[in-house]
Design an enzyme around this catalytic site. Structure first.
Site, PDB file in Angstrom:
ATOM      1  CG  HIS A   9      -2.000   1.019   1.183  1.00 51.18           C
ATOM      2  ND1 HIS A   9      -3.338   0.703   1.347  1.00 51.18           N
ATOM      3  CD2 HIS A   9      -1.978   2.359   0.983  1.00 51.18           C
ATOM      4  CE1 HIS A   9      -4.071   1.798   1.259  1.00 51.18           C
ATOM      5  NE2 HIS A   9      -3.258   2.825   1.039  1.00 51.18           N
ATOM      6  CG  HIS A  11      -1.358   6.320  -2.123  1.00 56.47           C
ATOM      7  ND1 HIS A  11      -2.452   6.286  -2.962  1.00 56.47           N
ATOM      8  CD2 HIS A  11      -1.745   5.743  -0.968  1.00 56.47           C
ATOM      9  CE1 HIS A  11      -3.468   5.726  -2.333  1.00 56.47           C
ATOM     10  NE2 HIS A  11      -3.068   5.382  -1.106  1.00 56.47           N
ATOM     11  CG  ASP A  13      -0.514  10.828  -5.411  1.00 60.45           C
ATOM     12  OD1 ASP A  13      -0.378   9.870  -4.630  1.00 60.45           O
ATOM     13  OD2 ASP A  13      -1.630  11.207  -5.816  1.00 60.45           O
ATOM     14  N   GLY A 167      -9.398   7.744  -2.092  1.00 56.93           N
ATOM     15  CA  GLY A 167     -10.007   9.043  -1.899  1.00 56.93           C
ATOM     16  C   GLY A 167     -10.609   9.174  -0.513  1.00 56.93           C
ATOM     17  CG  HIS A 194      -7.981   3.574   0.252  1.00 58.70           C
ATOM     18  ND1 HIS A 194      -7.394   3.072  -0.881  1.00 58.70           N
ATOM     19  CD2 HIS A 194      -7.020   4.304   0.895  1.00 58.70           C
ATOM     20  CE1 HIS A 194      -6.134   3.492  -0.948  1.00 58.70           C
ATOM     21  NE2 HIS A 194      -5.881   4.237   0.127  1.00 58.70           N
ATOM     22  CD  GLU A 197      -6.866   6.448   5.284  1.00 59.33           C
ATOM     23  OE1 GLU A 197      -5.764   7.016   5.374  1.00 59.33           O
ATOM     24  OE2 GLU A 197      -7.508   6.372   4.216  1.00 59.33           O
ATOM     25  CG  ASP A 272      -1.383   5.556   3.113  1.00 63.33           C
ATOM     26  OD1 ASP A 272      -1.669   5.413   1.921  1.00 63.33           O
ATOM     27  OD2 ASP A 272      -2.145   6.097   3.934  1.00 63.33           O
TER      28      ASP A 272
END
Length: 325
Positions: A9, A11, A13, A167, A194, A197, A272
């Site tokens: 997991h 990301h 960006d 998102g 997701h 969270e 993450d």
């Protein structure tokens, strides 16, 4: 602990090289030429109560194939340097079409950057393309989400390994995304969602009803016994990201990862967003070793990650051999 590690997991960006981000922000006109590195750093890490604004900020510099390629290349190189043997990097292709790229072109640029790095490194990478929660209705970006499914299917097995729903999970009724998720399932695309969270644990049940292969985060499943029981009965693994969750009221000492493992949930340990959370997987393992988990439990989390990774059995056997060495 000098052991091989796996991050499922992660990301793109949220994990850019920070100096490169600063340089590209100037080049792309996101900040003025006279902005100092210190000013940029202070602004970047002081978004107040909305850490998700960083994603909008960073996405502005990832609107060209060149920058997406380079960002992916640099991230894979960094993962190799800190000892990872496998990672699944996720990003939302629909977020990178503001300057004319198609979703397919955005994914192909990331694939190219990953392959460029893999040729120089001893690491294997899979790419996950993200569907997005946006606004107060799933209809707002339904067209974009369906295109994400189409592109992911077209490039599945060509660098892409799965699809995600990412998102802000509290934007609208979680179940509004079920039809798009069903389309991805029909296409045979490995799926992670997701859920649980920053929202209600009920979102974990909603996600489980969509039959994912994994759940991103899922930590709020401890809110009620029936939520936790549903996770256990499903056998679905959770992609737990401890440092990232400190944005939502947790600390290493109070984080639910201990309760989840004690309950028998299949847990994996992940980062993450390496840059946003100022961490990497070595740091995550080290801190968890201090506060929560034994060496053996962390090893089991890594073995869990291999079991549920979106790669073929041959690759999984290779990873198990690397771990045993």
């Amino acid at each position: 602990m000098n052991t091989a590690k796996i991050d499922l997991h992660l990301h793109l960006d949220g994990s850019l090289n920070f100096m490169w981000t600063y340089q590209m922000a100037i080049k792309e006109g996101v900040i003025t030429n006279d902005t100092t590195y210190e000013q940029f750093y202070n602004e970047f890490y002081n978004w107040g109560d909305d850490p998700f604004k960083k994603f909008d900020y960073v996405c502005q510099i990832l609107q060209t194939a060149e920058n997406l390629n380079e960002a992916a290349y640099q991230l894979v190189k960094r993962l190799d340097e800190i000892g990872l043997i496998y990672a699944e990097i996720r990003f939302a292709s629909q977020q990178h079409c503001l300057k004319g790229l198609t979703q397919k072109e955005a994914v192909e640029a990331v694939i190219a950057g990953v392959k460029r790095a893999e040729e120089e490194c001893d690491i294997k990478i899979g790419i996950i393309n993200c569907l997005m929660h946006k606004g107060d209705s799933a209809k707002i970006n339904l067209k974009e989400n369906l295109e994400t499914v189409r592109v992911t299917k077209e490039l599945l097995g060509k660098g892409v390994v799965g699809i995600d729903l990412a998102g802000f999970e509290n934007n609208c009724d979680f179940n509004e995304y079920a039809p798009v998720i069903a389309k991805a399932k029909e296409e045979g695309i490995p799926l992670t969602i997701h859920a649980g969270e920053m929202g209600e644990g009920q979102h974990v049940l909603d996600a489980l009803n969509m039959k994912p292969d994994r759940i991103g985060h899922g930590i709020n499943s401890i809110q009620k016994p029936e939520y936790l029981q549903a996770v256990l009965e499903s056998g679905v693994a959770l992609e737990v990201c401890v440092s990232s969750n400190t944005y939502f009221g947790h600390t290493y000492a109070t984080h639910p990862i201990r309760k989840l493992i004690d309950a028998g949930v299949k847990v994996t340990v992940n980062t993450d967003n390496m840059t946003f959370s100022q961490t990497d997987l070595v740091n995550e393992h080290s801190l968890l070793r201090q506060y929560s988990l034994s060496k053996e439990e962390l090893m089991q989390c890594t073995l869990n990650a291999i079991d549920v990774a979106f790669c073929d059995e041959e690759t999984k056997e290779y990873l198990r051999k690397k771990i045993s060495e």
